[in-house]
Design a protein around this motif. Structure first.
Motif, PDB file in Angstrom:
ATOM      1  N   PHE A 168      -6.982  31.978  26.567  1.00 50.00           N
ATOM      2  CA  PHE A 168      -7.386  31.266  25.359  1.00 50.00           C
ATOM      3  C   PHE A 168      -6.271  30.351  24.864  1.00 50.00           C
ATOM      4  N   VAL A 169      -5.020  30.821  24.943  1.00 47.33           N
ATOM      5  CA  VAL A 169      -3.886  29.964  24.568  1.00 47.33           C
ATOM      6  C   VAL A 169      -3.880  28.720  25.453  1.00 47.33           C
ATOM      7  N   SER A 170      -4.117  28.912  26.740  1.00 45.73           N
ATOM      8  CA  SER A 170      -4.115  27.783  27.684  1.00 45.73           C
ATOM      9  C   SER A 170      -5.297  26.851  27.445  1.00 45.73           C
ATOM     10  N   ASN A 171      -6.478  27.425  27.230  1.00 47.70           N
ATOM     11  CA  ASN A 171      -7.661  26.593  27.024  1.00 47.70           C
ATOM     12  C   ASN A 171      -7.598  25.829  25.710  1.00 47.70           C
ATOM     13  N   VAL A 172      -7.070  26.454  24.654  1.00 45.71           N
ATOM     14  CA  VAL A 172      -6.940  25.781  23.362  1.00 45.71           C
ATOM     15  C   VAL A 172      -5.764  24.801  23.393  1.00 45.71           C
ATOM     16  N   GLY A 173      -4.633  25.269  23.890  1.00 43.78           N
ATOM     17  CA  GLY A 173      -3.405  24.478  23.822  1.00 43.78           C
ATOM     18  C   GLY A 173      -3.278  23.398  24.865  1.00 43.78           C
TER      19      GLY A 173
END
Length: 180
Positions: free
Chosen positions: A164-169
């Protein structure tokens, strides 16, 4: 130039606690991957993730099974960054072959027992844990005990955070690209 949607912190910008955590990551990876530079915007989140990741690394489930669940979950979450990163890590560590990495993402293990584990992990992920009695029966009859079932869930939850950090960020991909 490429712009991540969440700032990638450098060592120079990080608070002292985050700097120490970054050093730990760098020692483990030989580099500081960009996803951690995004996650490092919160020292408490980064610290919690690293602790959880470290604990799961010692799971009874074993490093190879954990890595396959990470690859499957990252695929289900459509996280190109984590699929790319964990494919490289699995190959570099000699944990999985190229084929095993691809197959894990397709819910196929090197043997029947592992395939049953991956099928269960997929059900946990896509149902948010609302699995059926038959799903639990299937993973148990494949030879997984309650400790390992909890570790399967823990692995999914742990890597969900990084996905999620990767997909959002959208950190800049600093691993060889693996197409979803």
């Amino acid at each position: 130039a490429y712009m991540p949607r969440i700032k990638q912190l450098g060592f120079d910008e990080a608070q002292s606690w985050t700097k120490r955590l970054f050093k730990k990551v760098e020692e483990g990876f030989g580099t500081l991957p960009n996803m951690f530079k995004c996650m490092g915007n919160s020292d408490v989140a980064l610290d919690g993730f690293l602790s959880f990741n470290n604990s799961i690394g010692a799971a009874k489930l074993g490093k190879k099974n954990v890595k396959m669940i990470i690859l499957l979950t990252s695929q289900l979450n459509e996280c190109e960054y984590c699929v790319s990163a964990h494919t490289k890590m699995a190959l570099d560590a000699g944990l999985l072959t190229e084929d095993e990495c691809v197959n894990a993402r397709k819910v196929k293990g090197p043997d029947d027992k592992t395939t049953k584990m991956l099928e269960f992990a997929k059900q946990v992920k896509i149902t948010n844990g609302l699995v059926s009695d038959d799903d639990i029966k299937a993973v148990r009859s494949a030879g997984f005990d309650d400790q390992e079932i909890i570790e399967i869930i823990g692995t999914i939850v742990m890597i969900n955070f990084a996905n999620f950090v990767s997909n959002v960020g959208e950190p800049e991909l600093d691993f060889p690209k693996v197409t979803l």
